[in-house]
Scaffold this motif. Structure first.
Motif, PDB file in Angstrom:
ATOM      1  N   ILE A   1       9.130   9.570  -4.228  1.00 15.42           N
ATOM      2  CA  ILE A   1       8.962   8.754  -5.425  1.00 15.42           C
ATOM      3  C   ILE A   1       8.027   7.588  -5.140  1.00 15.42           C
ATOM      4  N   ASP A   2       7.076   7.383  -6.044  1.00 18.11           N
ATOM      5  CA  ASP A   2       6.256   6.168  -5.997  1.00 18.11           C
ATOM      6  C   ASP A   2       6.535   5.371  -7.261  1.00 18.11           C
ATOM      7  N   ILE A   3       6.642   4.080  -7.100  1.00 15.16           N
ATOM      8  CA  ILE A   3       6.840   3.193  -8.243  1.00 15.16           C
ATOM      9  C   ILE A   3       5.647   2.242  -8.283  1.00 15.16           C
TER      10      ILE A   3
ATOM     11  N   HIS B   1       0.825  -1.217   0.000  1.00 14.67           N
ATOM     12  CA  HIS B   1       0.000   0.000   0.000  1.00 14.67           C
ATOM     13  C   HIS B   1       0.858   1.266   0.000  1.00 14.67           C
ATOM     14  N   HIS B   2       0.246   2.331  -0.411  1.00 15.18           N
ATOM     15  CA  HIS B   2       0.950   3.620  -0.447  1.00 15.18           C
ATOM     16  C   HIS B   2       1.210   4.123   0.977  1.00 15.18           C
ATOM     17  N   ALA B   3       2.418   4.640   1.184  1.00 18.15           N
ATOM     18  CA  ALA B   3       2.828   5.119   2.512  1.00 18.15           C
ATOM     19  C   ALA B   3       2.368   6.561   2.712  1.00 18.15           C
ATOM     20  N   ASP B   4       1.068   6.737   2.875  1.00 23.38           N
ATOM     21  CA  ASP B   4       0.526   8.101   2.958  1.00 23.38           C
ATOM     22  C   ASP B   4       1.005   8.855   4.200  1.00 23.38           C
TER      23      ASP B   4
ATOM     24  N   VAL C   1      11.143   6.236  -1.268  1.00 24.19           N
ATOM     25  CA  VAL C   1      10.774   5.457  -2.445  1.00 24.19           C
ATOM     26  C   VAL C   1       9.768   4.400  -2.017  1.00 24.19           C
ATOM     27  N   CYS C   2       8.556   4.547  -2.529  1.00 24.06           N
ATOM     28  CA  CYS C   2       7.428   3.720  -2.104  1.00 24.06           C
ATOM     29  C   CYS C   2       6.952   2.887  -3.298  1.00 24.06           C
ATOM     30  N   PHE C   3       6.959   1.576  -3.143  1.00 24.50           N
ATOM     31  CA  PHE C   3       6.483   0.683  -4.206  1.00 24.50           C
ATOM     32  C   PHE C   3       5.022   0.386  -3.921  1.00 24.50           C
ATOM     33  N   CYS C   4       4.136   0.933  -4.747  1.00 25.51           N
ATOM     34  CA  CYS C   4       2.707   0.822  -4.434  1.00 25.51           C
ATOM     35  C   CYS C   4       1.893   0.713  -5.716  1.00 25.51           C
ATOM     36  N   TYR C   5       0.826   1.469  -5.843  1.00 21.64           N
ATOM     37  CA  TYR C   5      -0.074   1.300  -6.988  1.00 21.64           C
ATOM     38  C   TYR C   5      -0.135   2.537  -7.856  1.00 21.64           C
ATOM     39  N   GLN C   6       0.883   3.410  -7.761  1.00 19.27           N
ATOM     40  CA  GLN C   6       0.887   4.616  -8.588  1.00 19.27           C
ATOM     41  C   GLN C   6       2.330   5.006  -8.903  1.00 19.27           C
ATOM     42  N   ASP C   7       2.472   5.777  -9.977  1.00 21.86           N
ATOM     43  CA  ASP C   7       3.769   6.356 -10.306  1.00 21.86           C
ATOM     44  C   ASP C   7       3.746   7.822  -9.925  1.00 21.86           C
TER      45      ASP C   7
HETATM   46 ZN   LIG Z   1       3.367   5.075  -2.694  1.00 21.37          ZN
END
Ligand SMILES: [Zn+2]
Ligand SMILES: [Zn+2]
Length: 287
Positions: free
Chosen positions: A179-181, A147-150, A165-171
């Protein structure tokens, strides 16, 4: 061998029922120290300290802290986040190189004035705040919970000295090192690991942080509530990758924080293997 600290809290739920017994064979190693919130009287073990309210209020609003007190989980949340703060301080003092922090309540959905998703206090943010008082500035956070680290984003959104750097469901990418990947709905261990290798490793090498925090969630594992098709072997492999990155950029200063994931068998399989990797024990066969 690396000196590894284990910071343990367990207050409720299924997932950590096999711990600390599942760490037999690890806890007695000379380069491993074990800090426990509950079993403080056992010989040779150390007591895990709860977080101070003074530090808490440097990250979270007074109003939010009051709201958490009303949930009945305040004490447990203090120990959960306290493990991360203690790990960061012990590494700073030179007592250990890296750490694994068990939490009862996670981190990354806790922002300055809000909490949710079983996260009350943001242990990584509190640890970074404590480290800054000791002169540490640049820190990287990698988040592999699905999940996104809001919450973490809310706290560090304007902070150029934190690479998030957060690996989630959006760029997403901004010039404040947020950064979201996007990880697709279905993925594989190979794809996931190569994405981390391509998207995180070069960034963290260029950023030159003094610490790396790893928000480790296993909720994208097959059968979990955020199932994206990962196998349980993906996480120890991730640990190896991130440990190598930490060894390269910040003298191995890596703090792994348990985030999402609910299954007991996945926890019991992956966590000892991750700690085995951190402490370079070689008990488990490399995957
Ligand atoms: Zn994220
Ligand atoms: Zn999650």
């Amino acid at each position: 061998m690396k000196r590894t600290g284990i910071f343990f809290t367990y207050f409720q739920g299924e997932r950590l029922k096999d711990f600390p017994q599942a760490l037999a064979g690890i806890l007695d190693k000379e380069n491993v120290s074990y800090y426990d919130a509950v079993y403080d009287s056992r010989q040779g073990l150390y007591y895990l300290e709860p977080l101070s309210e003074e530090l808490l209020l440097k990250v979270h609003s007074r109003n939010m802290v009051q709201r958490v007190k009303l949930t009945g989980n305040y004490e447990s949340a203090l120990y959960s986040a306290g493990g991360t703060v203690q790990a960061a301080e012990k590494i700073w003092q030179g007592q250990m190189d890296n750490a694994f922090v068990f939490t009862s309540f996670g981190d990354h959905h806790a922002g300055r004035d809000f909490y949710g998703g079983m996260c009350y206090f943001n242990g990584a943010a509190l640890a970074i705040t404590a480290l800054r008082e000791k002169g540490i500035r640049r820190v990287a956070i990698i988040d592999t919970d699905c999940h996104h680290a809001d919450g973490t984003r809310d706290i560090f959104v304007d902070d150029r000295d934190v690479l998030h750097v957060c690996f989630c469901y959006q760029d997403y990418c901004d010039d404040h090192n947020n950064i979201d990947i996007m990880i697709p709905y279905r993925t594989s261990d190979e794809d996931y690991l190569s994405r981390v290798e391509q998207e995180f490793v070069p960034r963290v090498v260029a950023f030159e942080p003094e610490y790396i925090f790893w928000e480790f969630g296993y909720d994208a594992t097959q059968g979990e509530y955020g199932d994206k098709g990962l196998t349980r072997d993906c996480h120890p492999r991730l640990a190896r990758l991130l440990k190598e990155a930490a060894d390269k950029v910040c003298q191995g200063r890596l703090i792994t924080i348990l985030c999402g994931g609910s299954g007991r068998t996945v926890a019991t399989y992956t966590i000892p293997r991750i700690i085995d990797c951190l402490a370079e024990l070689g008990i488990y066969r490399a995957i």
